[in-house]
Write a protein that holds these residues in place. Structure first.
Motif, PDB file in Angstrom:
ATOM      1  N   SER A 123       0.821  -1.213   0.000  1.00  0.00           N
ATOM      2  CA  SER A 123       0.000   0.000   0.000  1.00  0.00           C
ATOM      3  C   SER A 123       0.857   1.265   0.000  1.00  0.00           C
ATOM      4  O   SER A 123       0.351   2.363  -0.223  1.00  0.00           O
ATOM      5  CB  SER A 123      -0.925   0.010   1.225  1.00  0.00           C
ATOM      6  OG  SER A 123      -0.169  -0.051   2.426  1.00  0.00           O
ATOM      7  N   ASP A 124       2.156   1.111   0.279  1.00  0.00           N
ATOM      8  CA  ASP A 124       3.057   2.273   0.346  1.00  0.00           C
ATOM      9  C   ASP A 124       3.750   2.566  -0.981  1.00  0.00           C
ATOM     10  O   ASP A 124       4.588   3.466  -1.050  1.00  0.00           O
ATOM     11  CB  ASP A 124       4.137   2.047   1.421  1.00  0.00           C
ATOM     12  CG  ASP A 124       3.534   1.961   2.808  1.00  0.00           C
ATOM     13  OD1 ASP A 124       2.488   2.616   3.033  1.00  0.00           O
ATOM     14  OD2 ASP A 124       4.087   1.245   3.656  1.00  0.00           O
ATOM     15  N   VAL A 125       3.442   1.813  -2.010  1.00  0.00           N
ATOM     16  CA  VAL A 125       4.122   1.966  -3.294  1.00  0.00           C
ATOM     17  C   VAL A 125       3.149   2.497  -4.346  1.00  0.00           C
ATOM     18  O   VAL A 125       2.024   2.015  -4.466  1.00  0.00           O
ATOM     19  CB  VAL A 125       4.731   0.627  -3.776  1.00  0.00           C
ATOM     20  CG1 VAL A 125       5.390   0.800  -5.140  1.00  0.00           C
ATOM     21  CG2 VAL A 125       5.750   0.125  -2.762  1.00  0.00           C
ATOM     22  N   VAL A 126       3.620   3.499  -5.081  1.00  0.00           N
ATOM     23  CA  VAL A 126       2.850   4.045  -6.192  1.00  0.00           C
ATOM     24  C   VAL A 126       3.504   3.593  -7.495  1.00  0.00           C
ATOM     25  O   VAL A 126       4.694   3.851  -7.714  1.00  0.00           O
ATOM     26  CB  VAL A 126       2.793   5.587  -6.149  1.00  0.00           C
ATOM     27  CG1 VAL A 126       2.084   6.136  -7.379  1.00  0.00           C
ATOM     28  CG2 VAL A 126       2.092   6.050  -4.885  1.00  0.00           C
ATOM     29  N   ILE A 127       2.752   2.905  -8.344  1.00  0.00           N
ATOM     30  CA  ILE A 127       3.269   2.412  -9.632  1.00  0.00           C
ATOM     31  C   ILE A 127       2.740   3.305 -10.744  1.00  0.00           C
ATOM     32  O   ILE A 127       1.533   3.491 -10.874  1.00  0.00           O
ATOM     33  CB  ILE A 127       2.855   0.951  -9.875  1.00  0.00           C
ATOM     34  CG1 ILE A 127       3.384   0.054  -8.746  1.00  0.00           C
ATOM     35  CG2 ILE A 127       3.361   0.467 -11.233  1.00  0.00           C
ATOM     36  CD1 ILE A 127       2.874  -1.376  -8.814  1.00  0.00           C
ATOM     37  N   THR A 128       3.652   3.860 -11.518  1.00  0.00           N
ATOM     38  CA  THR A 128       3.242   4.716 -12.639  1.00  0.00           C
ATOM     39  C   THR A 128       3.673   4.098 -13.960  1.00  0.00           C
ATOM     40  O   THR A 128       4.771   3.569 -14.075  1.00  0.00           O
ATOM     41  CB  THR A 128       3.855   6.130 -12.519  1.00  0.00           C
ATOM     42  OG1 THR A 128       5.287   6.029 -12.445  1.00  0.00           O
ATOM     43  CG2 THR A 128       3.351   6.843 -11.282  1.00  0.00           C
TER      44      THR A 128
END
Length: 209
Positions: A123-128
């Motif tokens: 939940s702490d990772v943003v994937i772009t």
């Protein structure tokens, strides 16, 4: 084996802006076919059918068989003009292809297993996704309708570059032929807090101007 996509078209004799307007009023779409060491050919489509096809991903990257009754020509879409606010296609440009000549086409990227990856489960990772399509070069027989990017091993801090994409046989990415500096990021997995700080800095810079 790639799916065969057949679209019916018919020849048109009248050309010019006036003729095109009349066609559109009659529910037709004017178009042109060029290339392949042949003269340009003026054709038309039934709008409902071509509009329906244009809502499919393959329409923009696959080889299309234009069925004109007495003959069929293999083409790829090169340009499409839409009405500024109506759901209407105004004009189409298609290029003929030759079996022994390489073509350059932008194909979509399909990202697989992102949710199953270590980064996707956090939940702490943003994937772009920095890119959603890529231009490739290949012979018509090798043209994929899309390219899969497996993200199952993606972790926080990882960056997937163009050169890391697994390509089908006979396919190359045109951008990579221009040098290492063109090996750009396709997917980035950042810590969520880093992403928030980066966005805040960007907004702050805008306020100072």
């Amino acid at each position: 084996m790639a799916t065969q996509h057949i679209i019916k078209a018919s020849l048109r004799k009248d050309e010019g802006k006036g003729a095109s307007r009349r066609l559109r009023r009659a529910g037709q779409v004017p178009a042109i076919v060029y290339g392949g060491h042949q003269d340009p050919l003026s054709i038309q489509f039934e709008h409902h059918a071509i509009y329906h096809a244009s809502n499919s991903e393959w329409f923009y990257s696959a080889i299309i068989d234009l069925d004109m009754g007495n003959e069929t020509q293999k083409v790829i879409l090169r340009d499409m003009q839409r009405h500024p606010f109506k759901q209407q296609i105004m004009h189409l440009d298609f290029q003929r292809i030759s079996a022994d000549e390489a073509i350059r086409v932008s194909v979509p990227l399909h990202f697989l297993n992102q949710e199953k990856s270590p980064a996707g489960k956090s939940s702490d990772v943003v994937i772009t996704h920095e890119l959603n399509e890529v231009e490739i070069s290949c012979l018509p027989k090798d043209l994929p309708e899309y390219i899969e990017v497996d993200l199952s091993a993606l972790k926080q801090g990882d960056t997937v570059h163009l050169s890391e994409i697994k390509l089908p046989a006979g396919v190359s990415i045109t951008e990579l032929k221009l040098g290492k500096e063109h090996d750009v990021a396709v997917v980035i997995a950042r810590h969520g807090r880093v992403e928030e700080e980066s966005s805040a800095e960007t907004e702050g810079e805008g306020e100072d101007k």
